[in-house]
Design a protein around this motif. Structure first.
Motif, PDB file in Angstrom:
ATOM      1  N   VAL A 328       0.866  -1.180   0.000  1.00  0.00           N
ATOM      2  CA  VAL A 328       0.000   0.000   0.000  1.00  0.00           C
ATOM      3  C   VAL A 328       0.897   1.224   0.000  1.00  0.00           C
ATOM      4  CG1 VAL A 328      -1.689   1.337   1.282  1.00  0.00           C
ATOM      5  CG2 VAL A 328      -1.900  -1.141   1.190  1.00  0.00           C
ATOM      6  N   GLU A 329       0.774   2.058  -1.012  1.00  0.00           N
ATOM      7  CA  GLU A 329       1.580   3.271  -1.088  1.00  0.00           C
ATOM      8  C   GLU A 329       0.887   4.360  -0.278  1.00  0.00           C
ATOM      9  OE1 GLU A 329       4.439   3.431  -2.447  1.00  0.00           O
ATOM     10  OE2 GLU A 329       4.578   2.135  -4.209  1.00  0.00           O
ATOM     11  N   HIS A 330       1.516   4.797   0.781  1.00  0.00           N
ATOM     12  CA  HIS A 330       0.938   5.842   1.622  1.00  0.00           C
ATOM     13  C   HIS A 330       2.061   6.666   2.215  1.00  0.00           C
ATOM     14  CE1 HIS A 330      -1.353   7.880   4.761  1.00  0.00           C
ATOM     15  NE2 HIS A 330      -2.457   7.481   4.164  1.00  0.00           N
ATOM     16  N   GLU A 331       1.848   7.959   2.297  1.00  0.00           N
ATOM     17  CA  GLU A 331       2.881   8.857   2.819  1.00  0.00           C
ATOM     18  C   GLU A 331       3.313   8.468   4.225  1.00  0.00           C
ATOM     19  OE1 GLU A 331       3.511  13.651   3.757  1.00  0.00           O
ATOM     20  OE2 GLU A 331       1.561  12.863   3.113  1.00  0.00           O
ATOM     21  N   HIS A 332       2.366   7.968   5.023  1.00  0.00           N
ATOM     22  CA  HIS A 332       2.657   7.604   6.409  1.00  0.00           C
ATOM     23  C   HIS A 332       2.522   6.092   6.603  1.00  0.00           C
ATOM     24  CE1 HIS A 332       2.541  11.885   6.972  1.00  0.00           C
ATOM     25  NE2 HIS A 332       1.249  11.947   6.728  1.00  0.00           N
ATOM     26  N   GLY A 333       3.009   5.339   5.629  1.00  0.00           N
ATOM     27  CA  GLY A 333       2.862   3.890   5.663  1.00  0.00           C
ATOM     28  C   GLY A 333       3.544   3.239   6.851  1.00  0.00           C
ATOM     29  N   ALA A 334       4.708   3.771   7.272  1.00  0.00           N
ATOM     30  CA  ALA A 334       5.429   3.164   8.391  1.00  0.00           C
ATOM     31  C   ALA A 334       4.644   3.305   9.695  1.00  0.00           C
ATOM     32  CB  ALA A 334       6.812   3.796   8.533  1.00  0.00           C
ATOM     33  N   VAL A 335       3.985   4.454   9.877  1.00  0.00           N
ATOM     34  CA  VAL A 335       3.159   4.648  11.075  1.00  0.00           C
ATOM     35  C   VAL A 335       1.990   3.673  11.060  1.00  0.00           C
ATOM     36  CG1 VAL A 335       1.702   6.277  12.333  1.00  0.00           C
ATOM     37  CG2 VAL A 335       3.828   7.054  11.290  1.00  0.00           C
ATOM     38  N   LEU A 336       1.337   3.535   9.916  1.00  0.00           N
ATOM     39  CA  LEU A 336       0.225   2.595   9.799  1.00  0.00           C
ATOM     40  C   LEU A 336       0.682   1.158  10.038  1.00  0.00           C
ATOM     41  CD1 LEU A 336      -1.787   3.959   6.741  1.00  0.00           C
ATOM     42  CD2 LEU A 336      -2.543   3.826   9.114  1.00  0.00           C
ATOM     43  N   ALA A 337       1.895   0.848   9.592  1.00  0.00           N
ATOM     44  CA  ALA A 337       2.402  -0.512   9.772  1.00  0.00           C
ATOM     45  C   ALA A 337       2.542  -0.862  11.246  1.00  0.00           C
ATOM     46  CB  ALA A 337       3.752  -0.668   9.063  1.00  0.00           C
ATOM     47  N   LEU A 338       3.045   0.071  12.044  1.00  0.00           N
ATOM     48  CA  LEU A 338       3.183  -0.179  13.475  1.00  0.00           C
ATOM     49  C   LEU A 338       1.823  -0.257  14.156  1.00  0.00           C
ATOM     50  CD1 LEU A 338       6.223   2.116  14.330  1.00  0.00           C
ATOM     51  CD2 LEU A 338       6.191  -0.370  14.304  1.00  0.00           C
ATOM     52  N   LEU A 339       0.914   0.638  13.775  1.00  0.00           N
ATOM     53  CA  LEU A 339      -0.399   0.645  14.405  1.00  0.00           C
ATOM     54  C   LEU A 339      -1.257  -0.545  13.990  1.00  0.00           C
ATOM     55  CD1 LEU A 339      -1.336   4.440  14.140  1.00  0.00           C
ATOM     56  CD2 LEU A 339      -0.616   3.190  16.175  1.00  0.00           C
ATOM     57  N   SER A 340      -0.879  -1.214  12.907  1.00  0.00           N
ATOM     58  CA  SER A 340      -1.702  -2.315  12.413  1.00  0.00           C
ATOM     59  C   SER A 340      -1.660  -3.542  13.313  1.00  0.00           C
ATOM     60  CB  SER A 340      -1.245  -2.716  11.004  1.00  0.00           C
ATOM     61  OG  SER A 340       0.033  -3.318  11.030  1.00  0.00           O
ATOM     62  N   ASP A 341      -0.799  -3.534  14.362  1.00  0.00           N
ATOM     63  CA  ASP A 341      -0.790  -4.685  15.271  1.00  0.00           C
ATOM     64  C   ASP A 341      -1.973  -4.661  16.235  1.00  0.00           C
ATOM     65  OD1 ASP A 341      -0.134  -2.672  17.034  1.00  0.00           O
ATOM     66  OD2 ASP A 341       1.773  -3.531  17.674  1.00  0.00           O
ATOM     67  N   GLY A 342      -2.795  -3.603  16.154  1.00  0.00           N
ATOM     68  CA  GLY A 342      -3.984  -3.539  16.990  1.00  0.00           C
ATOM     69  C   GLY A 342      -3.741  -3.043  18.397  1.00  0.00           C
ATOM     70  N   GLU A 343      -2.477  -2.754  18.750  1.00  0.00           N
ATOM     71  CA  GLU A 343      -2.164  -2.258  20.089  1.00  0.00           C
ATOM     72  C   GLU A 343      -2.277  -0.733  20.134  1.00  0.00           C
ATOM     73  OE1 GLU A 343      -1.805  -4.226  22.502  1.00  0.00           O
ATOM     74  OE2 GLU A 343      -1.438  -6.136  21.508  1.00  0.00           O
ATOM     75  N   ALA A 344      -2.364  -0.200  21.337  1.00  0.00           N
ATOM     76  CA  ALA A 344      -2.439   1.245  21.531  1.00  0.00           C
ATOM     77  C   ALA A 344      -1.032   1.804  21.725  1.00  0.00           C
ATOM     78  CB  ALA A 344      -3.316   1.566  22.738  1.00  0.00           C
ATOM     79  N   TRP A 345      -0.631   2.732  20.879  1.00  0.00           N
ATOM     80  CA  TRP A 345       0.722   3.283  20.888  1.00  0.00           C
ATOM     81  C   TRP A 345       0.704   4.738  21.341  1.00  0.00           C
ATOM     82  CZ3 TRP A 345       5.414   1.166  18.689  1.00  0.00           C
ATOM     83  CH2 TRP A 345       5.270  -0.142  18.206  1.00  0.00           C
ATOM     84  N   SER A 346       1.711   5.118  22.089  1.00  0.00           N
ATOM     85  CA  SER A 346       1.919   6.519  22.403  1.00  0.00           C
ATOM     86  C   SER A 346       2.753   7.162  21.292  1.00  0.00           C
ATOM     87  CB  SER A 346       2.635   6.676  23.740  1.00  0.00           C
ATOM     88  OG  SER A 346       3.958   6.159  23.656  1.00  0.00           O
ATOM     89  N   THR A 347       2.716   8.483  21.225  1.00  0.00           N
ATOM     90  CA  THR A 347       3.528   9.183  20.222  1.00  0.00           C
ATOM     91  C   THR A 347       5.013   8.933  20.446  1.00  0.00           C
ATOM     92  OG1 THR A 347       1.843  10.918  20.129  1.00  0.00           O
ATOM     93  CG2 THR A 347       3.979  11.431  19.194  1.00  0.00           C
ATOM     94  N   SER A 348       5.444   8.921  21.710  1.00  0.00           N
ATOM     95  CA  SER A 348       6.864   8.706  22.008  1.00  0.00           C
ATOM     96  C   SER A 348       7.306   7.304  21.595  1.00  0.00           C
ATOM     97  CB  SER A 348       7.127   8.924  23.496  1.00  0.00           C
ATOM     98  OG  SER A 348       6.365   8.022  24.283  1.00  0.00           O
ATOM     99  N   ALA A 349       6.447   6.304  21.791  1.00  0.00           N
ATOM    100  CA  ALA A 349       6.793   4.936  21.402  1.00  0.00           C
ATOM    101  C   ALA A 349       6.906   4.811  19.886  1.00  0.00           C
ATOM    102  CB  ALA A 349       5.755   3.962  21.937  1.00  0.00           C
ATOM    103  N   LEU A 350       5.997   5.437  19.157  1.00  0.00           N
ATOM    104  CA  LEU A 350       6.072   5.416  17.695  1.00  0.00           C
ATOM    105  C   LEU A 350       7.345   6.094  17.208  1.00  0.00           C
ATOM    106  CD1 LEU A 350       2.362   6.280  16.847  1.00  0.00           C
ATOM    107  CD2 LEU A 350       3.517   4.127  16.315  1.00  0.00           C
ATOM    108  N   ALA A 351       7.696   7.218  17.835  1.00  0.00           N
ATOM    109  CA  ALA A 351       8.908   7.931  17.433  1.00  0.00           C
ATOM    110  C   ALA A 351      10.148   7.080  17.686  1.00  0.00           C
ATOM    111  CB  ALA A 351       9.012   9.253  18.193  1.00  0.00           C
TER     112      ALA A 351
END
Length: 406
Positions: A328-351
């Protein structure tokens, strides 16, 4: 240890948190508080679980160092499950050392696996492999053997070693079935799906098709010149040229790769690389400069030659040129990839996992939220982001980790 505490501990070990709570829910002594905390964690109430474990750690006497260390490990597991990657890892290592020194090998191993899984989550594969190599799964009970093999499979998947990943998942499935714990068996099956769902797209000779991870592995080992849009690099014959920090050069290379064996008109290259709708001599001069830079970087793999209408990419030894694109081509694909595990992420953890700034991640999340792709809950430091798993494809190649030839 009294019989109720023993029975509750056995219930937790078998994946029965409600059975454990029936025995200790009304007790406030330190062992009961710890077991209640673990039970609440298994039921998904991570906030209450963390509070109970902290109460338990304070309730144990200073001489009960092993019990306190177990509470630290349990809290670390909750932090991992809630994607609190800023949780102090030094505390976990100190607890692991305490458990190991007092002969609690199983809980020490459990602490080590938490360390490894955290490293894997933030793409520090070499460190994860080094710690994993220190553990012998043959000496562990089935539940920890399953965890060991799941971690090994995770490393292999990131390395595009699908054979090793499949073997590790088979071992994890056998170990999980011995435990009879539904959540563990479900985790193994979820990991196994990564081998069965599309992981990337192959663009070649004007056609496009999806690839599984094993197909991507085979492509990397083939004699083709691969323009890798997942890692922004070009690969052929065991050689690799990274263009990760050169977006204009990579866009030119991708356009040339998608058109191969034909050339690409100059106006198409100008639009792809610079977004130019109306071109003038300054644009064409800039294109010549960037093409010259691309020629210099691609010398080990191929040449870029001028034609009457544009430019043509010719591989040196490879038989063909193909483009490996994200599913899937998306500007924020890496963020979506991490969030796709269904868990709740904080901004600091994503960074931390993406190796970027919190401000960059926040801008990406704001954009995704406007598009309805992510949602937030909580406020201030308790704010978390999540999304349902992205259906139908594997996110491995969206994640920020180097492939074997990098």
């Amino acid at each position: 240890m009294d019989s109720l505490i023993t029975a509750a501990a056995r219930a937790l070990a078998s994946g029965d948190p409600l059975g454990a709570l029936k025995r200790v829910s009304l007790r406030d002594d330190a062992p009961a508080l710890a077991l209640r905390g673990i039970a609440m964690a298994q039921l998904g109430d991570l906030v209450r679980a963390r509070a109970l474990l902290r109460r338990a750690a304070r309730a144990f006497s200073p001489k009960e160092v092993v019990a306190r260390a177990r509470c630290v490990v349990a809290e670390a597991e909750i932090a991992f499950a809630s994607r609190d990657l800023s949780w102090p890892v030094k505390s976990l290592e100190a607890a692991r050392a305490t458990l190991d020194a007092h002969g609690d090998r199983l809980n020490a191993a459990h602490a080590r696996y938490l360390q490894v899984r955290r490293l894997l989550l933030i793409s520090r594969l070499e460190e994860a492999e080094q710690l994993l190599a220190q553990l012998d799964p043959a000496k562990l009970p089935p539940v920890l053997r399953a965890v060991h093999e799941l971690v090994a499979a995770g490393v292999a998947l990131r390395r595009l070693q699908t054979g090793a990943a499949r073997e590790a998942l088979a071992c994890a499935r056998r170990a999980a079935s011995q435990t009879g714990i539904p959540a563990l068996m479900a985790e193994v099956e979820s990991a196994s799906l990564m081998l069965k769902t599309p992981a990337a797209r192959l663009i070649a000779n004007g056609t496009e098709r999806t690839l599984l991870l094993e197909d991507v592995e085979a492509l990397q080992a083939s004699k083709a010149l691969v323009v890798d849009a997942c890692r922004y690099a070009l690969r052929a014959g065991g050689k690799a040229v990274s263009l990760a920090g050169r977006p204009v050069l990579f866009e030119l290379a991708r356009a040339l790769g998608e058109a191969w064996p034909e050339d690409v008109p100059r106006d198409v290259l100008l639009a792809r690389a610079f977004g130019a709708k109306l071109t003038d001599e300054s644009h064409r001069a800039r294109l010549r400069v960037e093409i010259g830079r691309l020629r210099g970087m691609l010398k080990p793999l191929g040449t870029v030659s001028a034609t009457k209408s544009g430019f043509l990419l010719t591989p040196r030894q490879a038989r063909e040129v193909v483009v490996l694109a994200r599913p899937v081509e998306h500007e924020h694909g890496a963020v979506l990839a991490l969030l796709s595990d269904g868990e709740a992420w904080s901004t600091s953890a994503l960074a931390l996992a993406l190796g970027t700034s919190q401000r960059t991640v926040q801008r990406a999340l704001d954009s995704l939220a406007v598009a309805g792709k992510v949602q937030a809950f909580g406020r201030a430091r308790a704010r978390r982001w999540m999304t349902p798993p992205v259906p139908g494809f594997t996110t491995t190649l969206l994640l920020p980790a180097p492939l074997p030839s990098d």
